[in-house]
Design a protein around this motif. Structure first.
Motif, mmCIF file in Angstrom:
data_model
loop_
_atom_site.group_PDB
_atom_site.id
_atom_site.type_symbol
_atom_site.label_atom_id
_atom_site.label_comp_id
_atom_site.label_asym_id
_atom_site.label_seq_id
_atom_site.Cartn_x
_atom_site.Cartn_y
_atom_site.Cartn_z
ATOM 1 N N LEU A 54 -6.290 -11.601 -10.931
ATOM 2 C CA LEU A 54 -6.057 -10.634 -11.874
ATOM 3 C C LEU A 54 -4.560 -10.272 -11.931
ATOM 4 N N GLY A 55 -3.660 -10.604 -12.889
ATOM 5 C CA GLY A 55 -2.415 -10.439 -12.985
ATOM 6 C C GLY A 55 -1.630 -10.260 -14.300
ATOM 7 N N SER A 56 -0.460 -10.211 -14.585
ATOM 8 C CA SER A 56 0.194 -10.301 -15.788
ATOM 9 C C SER A 56 -0.279 -11.498 -16.649
ATOM 10 N N ASN A 57 -0.137 -11.558 -17.892
ATOM 11 C CA ASN A 57 -0.228 -12.614 -18.684
ATOM 12 C C ASN A 57 0.476 -13.800 -18.113
ATOM 13 N N THR A 58 1.843 -13.782 -17.878
ATOM 14 C CA THR A 58 2.556 -14.671 -17.334
ATOM 15 C C THR A 58 1.966 -15.356 -15.938
ATOM 16 N N GLU A 59 1.598 -14.488 -15.071
ATOM 17 C CA GLU A 59 0.952 -14.769 -13.822
ATOM 18 C C GLU A 59 -0.218 -15.533 -14.006
ATOM 19 N N MET A 60 -1.197 -15.072 -14.662
ATOM 20 C CA MET A 60 -2.462 -15.679 -15.150
ATOM 21 C C MET A 60 -2.169 -17.070 -15.598
ATOM 22 N N ARG A 61 -1.279 -17.354 -16.620
ATOM 23 C CA ARG A 61 -1.007 -18.689 -17.264
ATOM 24 C C ARG A 61 -0.579 -19.316 -16.235
ATOM 25 N N ALA A 62 0.226 -18.899 -15.235
ATOM 26 C CA ALA A 62 0.723 -19.952 -14.263
ATOM 27 C C ALA A 62 -0.495 -20.243 -13.150
ATOM 28 N N ALA A 63 -1.423 -19.481 -12.927
ATOM 29 C CA ALA A 63 -2.470 -19.575 -11.993
ATOM 30 C C ALA A 63 -3.701 -20.488 -12.536
ATOM 31 N N ALA A 64 -3.607 -20.807 -14.040
ATOM 32 C CA ALA A 64 -4.557 -21.478 -14.514
ATOM 33 C C ALA A 64 -5.109 -22.733 -13.706
ATOM 34 N N LEU A 65 -6.387 -22.838 -13.804
ATOM 35 C CA LEU A 65 -7.230 -23.822 -12.988
ATOM 36 C C LEU A 65 -7.677 -25.119 -13.755
ATOM 37 N N SER A 66 -7.734 -26.279 -13.247
ATOM 38 C CA SER A 66 -8.568 -27.069 -14.096
ATOM 39 C C SER A 66 -9.804 -27.184 -13.291
ATOM 40 N N VAL A 67 -11.017 -27.513 -13.948
ATOM 41 C CA VAL A 67 -12.317 -27.752 -13.494
ATOM 42 C C VAL A 67 -12.424 -28.737 -12.215
ATOM 43 N N ASP A 68 -11.475 -29.645 -12.224
ATOM 44 C CA ASP A 68 -11.612 -30.473 -10.853
ATOM 45 C C ASP A 68 -10.788 -29.968 -9.716
ATOM 46 N N SER A 69 -10.118 -28.682 -9.759
ATOM 47 C CA SER A 69 -9.075 -28.143 -8.923
ATOM 48 C C SER A 69 -10.076 -27.969 -7.599
ATOM 49 N N PRO A 70 -9.189 -27.862 -6.312
ATOM 50 C CA PRO A 70 -9.796 -27.334 -5.122
ATOM 51 C C PRO A 70 -10.733 -26.069 -5.192
ATOM 52 N N GLU A 71 -10.054 -25.054 -5.917
ATOM 53 C CA GLU A 71 -10.914 -23.850 -5.914
ATOM 54 C C GLU A 71 -12.236 -24.096 -6.468
ATOM 55 N N ILE A 72 -12.345 -24.711 -7.580
ATOM 56 C CA ILE A 72 -13.549 -24.855 -8.236
ATOM 57 C C ILE A 72 -14.519 -25.759 -7.268
ATOM 58 N N ASP A 73 -13.805 -26.598 -6.610
ATOM 59 C CA ASP A 73 -14.723 -27.409 -5.450
ATOM 60 C C ASP A 73 -15.345 -26.403 -4.523
ATOM 61 N N GLU A 74 -14.426 -25.357 -4.132
ATOM 62 C CA GLU A 74 -15.127 -24.619 -3.190
ATOM 63 C C GLU A 74 -16.233 -23.652 -3.610
ATOM 64 N N LEU A 75 -16.155 -23.169 -4.961
ATOM 65 C CA LEU A 75 -17.238 -22.410 -5.548
ATOM 66 C C LEU A 75 -18.511 -23.605 -5.845
ATOM 67 N N ARG A 76 -18.174 -24.893 -5.923
ATOM 68 C CA ARG A 76 -19.219 -25.644 -6.065
ATOM 69 C C ARG A 76 -19.928 -25.723 -5.040
ATOM 70 N N ALA A 77 -19.305 -26.014 -3.788
ATOM 71 C CA ALA A 77 -19.880 -25.990 -2.488
ATOM 72 C C ALA A 77 -20.770 -24.839 -2.206
ATOM 73 N N ALA A 78 -20.231 -23.757 -2.526
ATOM 74 C CA ALA A 78 -21.064 -22.459 -2.169
ATOM 75 C C ALA A 78 -22.137 -22.286 -2.940
ATOM 76 N N ALA A 79 -22.176 -22.716 -4.250
ATOM 77 C CA ALA A 79 -23.499 -22.839 -5.187
ATOM 78 C C ALA A 79 -24.736 -23.661 -4.488
ATOM 79 N N LYS A 80 -24.023 -24.845 -4.090
ATOM 80 C CA LYS A 80 -24.868 -25.922 -3.628
ATOM 81 C C LYS A 80 -25.624 -25.509 -2.262
ATOM 82 N N SER A 81 -24.679 -24.868 -1.375
ATOM 83 C CA SER A 81 -25.366 -24.273 0.203
ATOM 84 C C SER A 81 -26.202 -23.142 -0.317
ATOM 85 N N ALA A 82 -26.123 -22.121 -1.478
ATOM 86 C CA ALA A 82 -26.856 -21.032 -1.351
ATOM 87 C C ALA A 82 -28.002 -21.670 -2.415
ATOM 88 N N SER A 83 -28.175 -22.927 -2.814
ATOM 89 C CA SER A 83 -29.028 -23.321 -3.720
ATOM 90 C C SER A 83 -29.276 -22.557 -5.000
#
Length: 288
Positions: A54-83
């Motif tokens: 949560l930042g300014s428009n400029t900051e959030m644009r710069a921090a945009a992620l792709s679906v195959d990013s490491p951050e999304i991979d971490e969420l995928r692993a957490a979802a799988k671990s929690a089933s």
């Protein structure tokens, strides 16, 4: 399906909230922790809009992620671990062409990305002297989306969408029994409108509404102050849960889907929708 089987249908949802900062790694750590805590007892964990940044428009644009990013991979692993199915309620997603969307990403209990809803209504407004020009960061989505989770149709929306009832009506008419509204609602608009809008969308859709939220900090460093009060509302408009203004926080609720059928039978509003009549040019009569 027998009456007994219909009455037994349930969806266990975890509603969450926290204060996101400009530190994506710190926010991600909160998100994965809450998935780990709430997910094993839930079918669905809903994370708030802008929960990863949560930042300014400029900051959030710069921090945009792709679906195959490491951050999304971490969420995928957490979802799988929690089933559990995890919905990242809204993040700035950069596609292969470099375009940015505000996407509610659906991650299945096996850790795979099932799909995502791109926010249709962008928050271009001026509130309390602060300008929110979301269209300067992201592009608008083009179509509604429903996720089927354990046989339950769950409608996907994001934050500012809640002000457009026609979207919710379309989801309900398509069979959605639960509608998600992850948000980063501003403090000013939230105090005035948050609960009443969510209750209205639940009532007119005769559906459960589950709304995760972000909360404001106390040190004045937030890009903008958000309201908190993650809510769950039943099809009659009753508030079943309100997480207040603290966080990180979560709560698991067992949604009895027979309540949707009960309300839709007692008040068959969806059966009374007349789209052709609404599409006609209104007749205007002059008086005086």
């Amino acid at each position: 399906m027998s009456d007994a089987a219909a009455d037994a249908r349930r969806l266990r949802v975890a509603v969450t909230q926290w204060r996101p900062t400009r530190d994506v790694a710190a926010n991600l750590a909160v998100a994965t922790r809450l998935i780990g805590e709430a997910g094993p007892g839930a079918d669905l964990v809903l994370l708030p809009e802008n929960g990863l940044m949560l930042g300014s428009n400029t900051e959030m644009r710069a921090a945009a992620l792709s679906v195959d990013s490491p951050e999304i991979d971490e969420l995928r692993a957490a979802a799988k671990s929690a089933s559990a199915t995890v919905v990242l309620g809204g993040f700035k997603r950069r596609d292969d062409e470099g375009r940015i969307f505000n996407t509610a990403l659906v991650i299945g209990p096996d850790g795979t990305v099932a799909g995502g809803y791109d926010k249709i209504h962008l928050f271009d407004a001026r509130i309390g002297g602060q300008s929110f020009e979301a269209s300067s960061v992201e592009q608008a989505g083009r179509r509604p989306m429903i996720a089927e989770i354990g046989g339950v149709r769950v409608g996907l929306t994001i934050c500012y969408d809640v002000r457009f009832p026609e979207l919710y009506r379309s989801l309900a008419l398509a069979g959605a029994e639960v509608i998600l509204v992850p948000a980063a609602f501003t403090q000013k608009t939230g105090a005035a409108h948050w609960e009443v809008l969510l209750r209205a969308r639940a009532i007119e859709s005769a559906a459960f509404v589950v709304a995760s939220a972000t909360v404001r900090g106390e040190d004045g460093t937030d890009a903008f102050e958000t309201f908190g009060h993650a809510l769950v509302v039943d099809p009659w408009g009753e508030v079943l849960a309100d997480l207040g203004v603290g966080g990180p926080a979560w709560q698991v609720l067992d949604l009895a889907l027979s309540e949707v059928n009960r309300v839709r039978t007692a008040l068959p509003v969806l059966a009374g929708v007349r789209p052709q009549a609404y599409a006609a040019e209104p007749e205007i009569i002059g008086i005086g």
